[in-house]
Scaffold this motif. Sequence first.
Motif, mmCIF file in Angstrom:
data_model
loop_
_atom_site.group_PDB
_atom_site.id
_atom_site.type_symbol
_atom_site.label_atom_id
_atom_site.label_comp_id
_atom_site.label_asym_id
_atom_site.label_seq_id
_atom_site.Cartn_x
_atom_site.Cartn_y
_atom_site.Cartn_z
ATOM 1 N N GLY A 95 -47.225 -11.092 -41.493
ATOM 2 C CA GLY A 95 -46.530 -9.852 -41.793
ATOM 3 C C GLY A 95 -46.246 -9.022 -40.563
ATOM 4 O O GLY A 95 -46.969 -9.082 -39.566
ATOM 5 N N VAL A 96 -45.190 -8.237 -40.648
ATOM 6 C CA VAL A 96 -44.794 -7.374 -39.527
ATOM 7 C C VAL A 96 -45.795 -6.233 -39.378
ATOM 8 O O VAL A 96 -46.101 -5.519 -40.341
ATOM 9 N N HIS A 97 -46.317 -6.079 -38.161
ATOM 10 C CA HIS A 97 -47.148 -4.923 -37.829
ATOM 11 C C HIS A 97 -46.225 -3.858 -37.263
ATOM 12 O O HIS A 97 -45.638 -4.017 -36.191
ATOM 13 N N GLU A 98 -46.070 -2.773 -37.998
ATOM 14 C CA GLU A 98 -45.026 -1.793 -37.699
ATOM 15 C C GLU A 98 -45.200 -1.138 -36.332
ATOM 16 O O GLU A 98 -44.229 -0.793 -35.657
ATOM 17 N N GLU A 99 -46.462 -0.939 -35.933
ATOM 18 C CA GLU A 99 -46.702 -0.222 -34.680
ATOM 19 C C GLU A 99 -46.324 -1.028 -33.442
ATOM 20 O O GLU A 99 -46.020 -0.454 -32.396
ATOM 21 N N SER A 100 -46.332 -2.358 -33.535
ATOM 22 C CA SER A 100 -46.132 -3.162 -32.326
ATOM 23 C C SER A 100 -44.932 -4.098 -32.387
ATOM 24 O O SER A 100 -44.587 -4.721 -31.375
ATOM 25 N N GLY A 101 -44.281 -4.226 -33.555
ATOM 26 C CA GLY A 101 -43.168 -5.161 -33.657
ATOM 27 C C GLY A 101 -43.619 -6.597 -33.508
ATOM 28 O O GLY A 101 -42.888 -7.445 -32.986
ATOM 29 N N GLU A 102 -44.821 -6.891 -33.996
ATOM 30 C CA GLU A 102 -45.354 -8.245 -33.959
ATOM 31 C C GLU A 102 -45.641 -8.721 -35.377
ATOM 32 O O GLU A 102 -45.849 -7.924 -36.291
#
Length: 597
Positions: A122-129
């Motif tokens: 899943g996309v981690h919103e804070e890091s774009g990973e």
Amino acid sequence: MLNVSTEKHTFALEGGDERFEKRLNVVQLQEGLDLIEIKVSAKQAAEPPVLALSWNHPVSDIHGCWHASADRNKGFRADWMRKLRSNLAASAPAVSFFNLNGQNRLTFAYSDALNTVQFMAGVHEESGEFRCRIELFTEAAGPIADYEASLLVDTRDLPYYDSLRNVGEWWAAMPEYAAAPVPDTAKMPMYSTWYSMHQNMTAARIEAQCRIAKEMGMEAVIVDDGWQTGDMNRGYAYCGDWEAYEGKFADMRGHVNAVHRLGMKFLLWYSVPYIGRFSRAWDRFKDKILRFNERIGAGVLDPRYPDVREYIISKYEQAVREWKLDGFKLDFIDQFYRPDDSIVSSADGRDYESIPLAVDRLLTDSIGRLRRLDPDIMVEFRQPYVGPAMRKYGNLFRASDCPNDSLQNRIRTLDIRLLCGDTAAHADMIMWNEGEPAESAALQFINILFSVPQISVNLDRIPPEHAEMLKFWLGFWKKNRSVLLGGDLAPRNPELLYPVVQADGDGRSILATYHDELLRYRNVPHTGELTLINGRLREGLYLELEEDLGEAKIEMYDCRGRIVRTESVAMKRDVHRLAVPPAGLAHIQFARKENAK
């Protein structure tokens, strides 16, 4: 916590306790292809603690995500969303990230497709990973002393479908997932009674349909739910005894023989887990169920009991011996689970704690004993239980139910094809409204071209133009079966639900479009023939050629197989407009000798 690193990722193994020793290792198979090995051991067998393998990957040049249960949603998930889940009866532990050109950017797959695995990418919103994670032992599996598994990680720049095909081959090479042999009939068109008859069937009605089906090119019949009961309420309260209902089948052996005399094979539906409250077997097994479903009037048998497994298997053996069945449609395997709040079976005598392992034992013993009776026995499973472990027992994988929905059928059959290897990928039974235009009805077939057709309409009631259409497309499919099923498959743009699909093999290419009007033909060496399929309701396609292919003879057919145009064209490197009829095709025969080898 243990850590290992590859060129692009750092993997962390978390969790556990002092009873278990953990080891983590990395093996580079080739550049961009790595294997992360997990080993867990204990001095004394014990219930394992939850473990998690995690890593991050940048969301860079990635625009879509494929996994076995994605269905229409090939988009991203956030890392706070519900995890995905797989085991032998649910999905498959594999994910593929790709860009808009269909190139792989990250594909990963876990070797343990038998036990329950929860996974997330899943996309981690804070890091774009992407936060990627595999969780093990989240469900009770019983005591273990040793556990080994591996994670395949592929970041090579190749088409996503090639990366997924590699995953399927990786699984298939493991002895524990050795695929069941596939008899030729499993890869031939079949007639199904479900949508055309539901439970309102009789032997005479089925035999009448089979006579027409055989003439049209169908080679087997699947007799679905209803043969075992006089009840027409679509529930399962009468499942479990598995005896032919005399009001419909006075002589089941005679009925099967009649179908065999027509030259067709006979497969019969069974609901594997359900035991109905009105069955004679209910009192025997009512204390050996995982749960009871009031709506359908049936319980789910607990496969962790050896007498439950023996009862189920003996019913299949009896049917093969007495009725001479050629195969089974084994339904509802995915119902073998126990919700957290369910009541545990109250009887003593279980020999397994893990439900997936007990189901594996049930199916392994079933197929082993059935093959001793008939080495060519056919077994159909349907989505979502079409993962690598299920290839051990089943040789037909069918798209899950999507009545009259040609688009959904296309998506689901192609999803199956991407991982199933040589196992026969079947469409959900196609049906259509008898009042439809023939072109619209033809789309039901055209959308499932790259899978085995199952037909479920009343063949004696459809209009003549529908019968003409169906016979044409069945003939086309059988003539080109080796390419459609066995060729190199390239389903383009999964994020757009596979609008264009190409298959190449045996010196032929088949290019089907379901949306795009302009098609770029990726020429394959030694291809002497190209067939364009217009899976649209508009006339005309534009074909862009990347090189000169010389003179070609073009024949265009409408949806009923009637030739509407024949012409010779210089197929130069250019864009060519071809007046392909709606739901029709253009067959292009190249004259250039080196292409006709």
